[in-house]
Design a protein around this motif. Structure first.
Motif, short mmCIF file in Angstrom:
data_model
loop_
_atom_site.label_atom_id
_atom_site.label_comp_id
_atom_site.label_asym_id
_atom_site.label_seq_id
_atom_site.Cartn_x
_atom_site.Cartn_y
_atom_site.Cartn_z
N ASP A 194 0.84 -1.20 0.00
CA ASP A 194 0.00 0.00 0.00
C ASP A 194 0.87 1.24 0.00
N THR A 195 0.27 2.36 -0.36
CA THR A 195 0.99 3.62 -0.40
C THR A 195 0.09 4.73 0.10
N VAL A 196 0.68 5.73 0.72
CA VAL A 196 -0.08 6.86 1.26
C VAL A 196 -0.45 7.81 0.12
N VAL A 197 -1.70 8.24 0.09
CA VAL A 197 -2.17 9.27 -0.83
C VAL A 197 -3.00 10.26 -0.01
N PHE A 198 -3.18 11.45 -0.54
CA PHE A 198 -3.97 12.45 0.17
C PHE A 198 -5.37 12.53 -0.42
N GLY A 226 -4.68 9.23 3.36
CA GLY A 226 -5.37 7.97 3.17
C GLY A 226 -4.42 6.97 2.54
N CYS A 227 -4.93 5.90 1.97
CA CYS A 227 -4.04 4.95 1.31
C CYS A 227 -4.76 4.25 0.17
N ILE A 228 -3.96 3.83 -0.80
CA ILE A 228 -4.44 2.94 -1.85
C ILE A 228 -3.64 1.66 -1.74
N ARG A 229 -4.35 0.56 -1.74
CA ARG A 229 -3.74 -0.75 -1.52
C ARG A 229 -3.83 -1.58 -2.79
N LYS A 275 -7.57 -0.93 -3.99
CA LYS A 275 -8.58 -0.52 -3.02
C LYS A 275 -8.14 0.79 -2.36
N ALA A 276 -9.08 1.72 -2.22
CA ALA A 276 -8.80 3.01 -1.59
C ALA A 276 -9.46 3.08 -0.22
N HIS A 277 -8.75 3.66 0.74
CA HIS A 277 -9.27 3.79 2.10
C HIS A 277 -8.88 5.14 2.70
N PRO A 278 -9.75 5.72 3.51
CA PRO A 278 -9.43 7.01 4.14
C PRO A 278 -8.33 6.91 5.20
N ARG A 279 -8.05 5.70 5.67
CA ARG A 279 -6.99 5.50 6.65
C ARG A 279 -6.23 4.21 6.33
N SER A 327 -11.87 13.15 -2.48
CA SER A 327 -12.43 12.43 -1.34
C SER A 327 -12.04 10.96 -1.45
N SER A 328 -12.36 10.19 -0.43
CA SER A 328 -12.09 8.76 -0.49
C SER A 328 -12.99 8.09 -1.53
N THR A 329 -14.15 8.70 -1.79
CA THR A 329 -15.05 8.15 -2.81
C THR A 329 -14.44 8.25 -4.20
N THR A 330 -13.89 9.42 -4.54
CA THR A 330 -13.26 9.58 -5.86
C THR A 330 -11.99 8.73 -5.95
N ALA A 331 -11.28 8.57 -4.85
CA ALA A 331 -10.11 7.68 -4.85
C ALA A 331 -10.55 6.25 -5.12
N GLY A 332 -11.73 5.88 -4.60
CA GLY A 332 -12.27 4.55 -4.87
C GLY A 332 -12.63 4.36 -6.33
N PHE A 333 -13.18 5.43 -6.96
CA PHE A 333 -13.48 5.34 -8.40
C PHE A 333 -12.18 5.11 -9.19
#
Length: 259
Positions: A15-19, A25-28, A39-43, A213-219
């Motif tokens: 995983d890596t840290v993203v803002f 937050g992070c994307i895994r 997968k994107a997560h706010p933490r 947002s975490s939602t757009t990161a999820g998209f």
């Protein structure tokens, strides 16, 4: 794709840290040579891992390659951990550069030589070291780690002391996880596949700065899952997007199982 991650005998993840909206937050990433799941997560925490519903469902026969993510050793998990040797070699070189302790360089050289000899055997269609070679490797490893304790004891009270002790302890506690590949040539030596897979996230952060947002990161993660899995199976991004806009996206069944 998540279900395919549960089936694979060797799963890579990182995983890596993203803002996301000024927050960390992070994307895994989970995957292998043919599948890529983002997968994107706010933490960056255990809750996100549980939400992904992958690691907790893996069996004892699955090998998970990672960069010493200590959370992987939680008692809840049943899989076998495999540690990245490329990260280890970087840590050893860095320690040697600042401490000049010989054990770190000796261990790095032992790993480099052994990986090279393994590659040579693989190019000749071999699938294992001889038993005597494996025994010799672990004997040399034990000798180097004994020297590590000795050099550390003679040279404490330096700013790198805690880092060196931490690395020595890690090598002693996770020796089998770092060197499964010496005994089994089916196991990779590095987690480069995950690092390459997450490189685009670093580029995105440099260019765009952050996600709204975490939602757009999820998209973003969902789109990358589709495009990257297609690419790993010989479908270029244009063709993959064209099928998607025609409401006929490639399916996992079509990509992985169609002859």
């Amino acid at each position: 794709v998540r279900i395919e991650c549960l089936k694979t005998p060797i799963l890579y993840w990182d995983d890596t840290v993203v803002f996301m909206n000024t927050m960390r937050g992070c994307i895994r990433f989970y995957g292998n040579e043919r599948i890529a799941l983002y997968k994107a997560h706010p933490r960056k925490n255990r809750e996100g891992i549980d939400d992904d519903a992958i690691l907790g469902l893996l069996s004892t026969t699955t090998m998970v390659m990672h960069d010493h993510n200590s959370i992987n050793y939680h008692a809840d998990f049943n899989f076998t951990n495999v540690e990245c040797n490329q990260h280890l070699q970087r840590d050893l070189q860095k320690l040697h550069d600042i401490s000049h302790h010989e054990w770190a360089l000796q261990l790095k050289e032992l790993i480099t030589l052994t990986i090279h000899e393994r590659k040579c055997i693989l190019t000749q269609n071999g699938m294992a070291f001889e038993a005597a070679y494996v025994d010799s490797f672990f004997q040399q490893l034990d000798t180097i780690m004994k020297k590590a304790d000795e050099e550390y004891a003679k040279d404490t009270s330096h700013y790198y002391e805690k880092d060196e002790r931490r690395l020595i302890n890690r090598m002693q506690n996770y020796k089998e996880n770092y060197f499964h590949w010496v005994k089994d040539f089916n196991i990779p030596t590095t987690n480069n596949l995950s690092e390459r897979s997450l490189r685009l996230m670093k580029t995105h952060s440099k260019v765009s700065g952050q996600f709204a947002s975490s939602t757009t990161a999820g998209f973003f993660a969902d789109i990358r899952t589709y495009l990257e899995t297609c690419a790993r199976n010989g479908i270029n991004e244009f063709q993959a997007l064209l099928r998607l806009t025609q409401d006929k996206p490639y399916s996992v069944q079509e990509l992985l199982y169609t002859p």
